[in-house]
Design an enzyme around this catalytic site. Structure first.
Site, PDB file in Angstrom:
ATOM      1  N   HIS A 483       0.844  -1.200   0.000  1.00  0.00           N
ATOM      2  CA  HIS A 483       0.000   0.000   0.000  1.00  0.00           C
ATOM      3  C   HIS A 483       0.874   1.243   0.000  1.00  0.00           C
ATOM      4  O   HIS A 483       2.065   1.218   0.327  1.00  0.00           O
ATOM      5  CB  HIS A 483      -0.964   0.008   1.199  1.00  0.00           C
ATOM      6  CG  HIS A 483      -0.279   0.069   2.536  1.00  0.00           C
ATOM      7  ND1 HIS A 483       0.276   1.222   3.064  1.00  0.00           N
ATOM      8  CD2 HIS A 483      -0.085  -0.904   3.479  1.00  0.00           C
ATOM      9  CE1 HIS A 483       0.769   0.977   4.262  1.00  0.00           C
ATOM     10  NE2 HIS A 483       0.579  -0.318   4.541  1.00  0.00           N
ATOM     11  N   CYS A 505       3.146  -4.566   6.826  1.00  0.00           N
ATOM     12  CA  CYS A 505       2.853  -4.324   5.419  1.00  0.00           C
ATOM     13  C   CYS A 505       4.114  -3.891   4.663  1.00  0.00           C
ATOM     14  O   CYS A 505       5.134  -3.546   5.265  1.00  0.00           O
ATOM     15  CB  CYS A 505       1.785  -3.248   5.279  1.00  0.00           C
ATOM     16  SG  CYS A 505       0.127  -3.809   5.744  1.00  0.00           S
TER      17      CYS A 505
END
Length: 538
Positions: A483, A505
């Site tokens: 992301h 992430c």
């Protein structure tokens, strides 16, 4: 007569000369047989008379036997004729109340039965001058017209010839009543409603389902008047036994306590709620199941007031249960077969097992049997799981090479994209930080995407964090995904997860995260390799 003439010609008189040797006068010593001597002694006139009488006796016997035979033939013919005529009609001697049914066809009998039911009305008068004329149905009588017609048509019937003779015998009588059941509680309720005013009537406590509360609740009744129905019950029984005649009955009222106490009603409500609280779960024995909703179960529970017993009994609508199961089970429990897909490398070795999870095909069947099991479970009141009979098609396993592959190298803090084995892109990234936040090594695949998402989670110290409006999210391992991380461009540039790492992430520049989102579809293989660096790698 000719017969006499022929007889005298056959036996001429014996002359004295012919008779002498027979008499033994010649001295020969021959003695004639006794019968011959007796015959010789009988005058010719007497012989003619005896023969004529014998002939007449035989003639009379023949005539008598002939008449008997003719009569028997006529009787047999009449029997078979009657047997054939009444084969599909009501037999002689069959009686149905005040109505004449002998010789009627089935359709005619049905019309007669329908009319007799209408004619069997009962007029009830009370001591206060009120009056009501009620049909048998009003008085709680449930009549099976078809079975009544069957009973009339089959009366005196038999496959035995001997008993068939009795069937067409008009002197043998059979009285056929209505095939019916009675409900005295319904009879009493009807008469109370018609003959006693609302404010004077005794009302039993009752229960009802409250959809908002998802439960049955009891309502208290009250004391009051009620008709004495014994005479009406007797009139109803008489109408069932001998239908077709109206009756008139005079009755009186009596004052009673509430026919069903609040305590009894609450007991019934508790029993009904037990059925709602002890859930019934339907399963196909594979990947699907569902819980029967309260509203549906409540609609199957029938609370039947029994004022004469001071109780409310529970019964269950088996027809409604069968209908529900037939309509709902296929949609709730059927499932299409889905092939399992494993991702393999160029050598055929499995890299990601069950990228697409295999699902057996299931088609439920015999929903009536499932309904019977639900009915049994409701009667027991303990709830449980009902496995529905089904045909199962086992899923197969397919292997495929991922068209797209992203290799995340923690050592170099890069993400390299391959398409059909050819490198097409390479990106700078910053992976998860230390302290349990490191991005997990292994083989994964992209399974979920968001253009924009508010991300929530917990920091190492247990405090909550919120990252609103995160763009271009592509999850590949639980909560780990690619992301945009506009707040961590410095960590991406230096490749320093030890000091600027995420919660697991892969942080990327916005244009790079967007490229992954737009070009790497769900199912893209993600391989996390390398070791976590202790400082910047760039």
């Amino acid at each position: 007569m000719r017969e006499d003439f022929e007889t005298t010609q056959a036996m001429p008189p014996i002359t004295p000369d012919e008779a002498a040797p027979l008499a033994g006068t010649s001295g020969t010593g021959i003695v004639p047989p006794a019968g011959v001597a007796a015959a010789a002694a009988v005058p010719p006139e007497d012989l003619n008379i005896g023969t004529t009488a014998a002939r007449k006796s035989r003639k009379g016997l023949i005539i008598t036997l002939s008449l008997v035979a003719v009569l028997l033939v006529a009787l047999v013919g009449a029997f078979f004729g009657a047997r054939a005529y009444y084969a599909d009609k009501v037999a002689p001697g069959v009686r149905f109340g005040s109505a004449s049914v002998v010789g009627q066809t089935r359709d005619e009998v049905k019309a007669t039965v329908d009319q007799a039911i209408k004619d069997s009305a009962v007029t009830v008068k009370d001591s206060n001058g009120k009056s009501v004329t009620a049909s048998l149905k009003d008085l709680g009588v449930n009549i099976d017209v078809d079975q009544t017609v069957d009973a009339i048509m089959d009366a005196k019937s038999s496959s035995n010839i001997g008993e068939d003779i009795l069937r067409v015998n008009p002197f043998g009588h059979v009285d056929v009543p209505l095939t019916a059941s009675t409900d005295n509680a319904a009879l009493s309720d009807f008469l109370s409603a018609k003959l006693v005013s609302d404010d004077e009537r005794a009302v039993p406590s009752s229960i009802a389902y409250d959809a908002n509360a998802q439960a049955f609740a009891a309502t208290e009744g009250r004391a009051g008047k009620t008709p004495k129905v014994a005479k009406v019950v007797s009139a109803v029984k008489q109408a069932i036994a001998e239908p077709g005649t109206a009756a008139s009955v005079s009755i009186t009222d009596e004052t009673i306590d509430t026919p069903i106490s609040l305590e009894a009603a609450q007991k019934a409500a508790d029993a009904a709620n037990q059925r709602l609280n002890n859930k019934i779960v339907m399963t196909n024995g594979n990947a699907k199941q569902f819980e029967l909703p309260n509203d549906a179960v409540a609609s199957w529970i029938k609370a039947e007031s029994r004022p004469s017993q001071g109780a409310i009994t529970l019964s269950y609508d088996s027809v409604a249960i069968k209908k529900y199961m037939a309509e709902q089970l296929p949609g709730q429990l059927n499932q299409d077969m889905v092939s399992q897909e494993d991702i393999v490398d160029g050598n055929g070795s499995v890299i990601v097992a069950a990228q697409v999870k295999g699902v057996d095909g299931v088609a439920v069947k015999d929903t009536d049997k499932a309904a019977e099991q639900v009915l049994d479970t409701l009667k027991e009141g303990n709830g449980g799981t009902v496995q529905v009979t089904a045909d199962v098609t086992k899923f197969d396993v397919k292997q495929k090479q991922s068209e797209w592959r992203v290799v995340i190298d923690k050592s170099s803090q890069t993400a390299v994209v391959y398409h059909n084995g050819q490198q097409v892109k390479s990106f700078l990234v910053c992976t998860g930080g230390p302290g349990g936040n490191e991005t997990d090594s292994g083989n994964w695949y992209i399974y979920l995407k968001y253009r924009v998402q508010d991300m929530r989670g917990y920091n190492d110290d247990g405090s909550k964090y919120l990252s609103p409006g995160v763009k271009w999210v592509s999850y590949f391992n639980g909560g780990e995904g690619f992301h945009t991380a506009s707040w961590n461009y410095g960590g991406i540039a230096s490749g320093d997860p030890a000091n600027h790492g995420s919660h697991g992430c892969v942080n990327m520049y916005e244009q790079d995260a967007e490229w992954i989102y737009e070009n790497c579809p769900e199912g893209t293989l993600v391989q996390v390799v390398g070791t976590q660096p202790s400082g910047p790698v760039r």
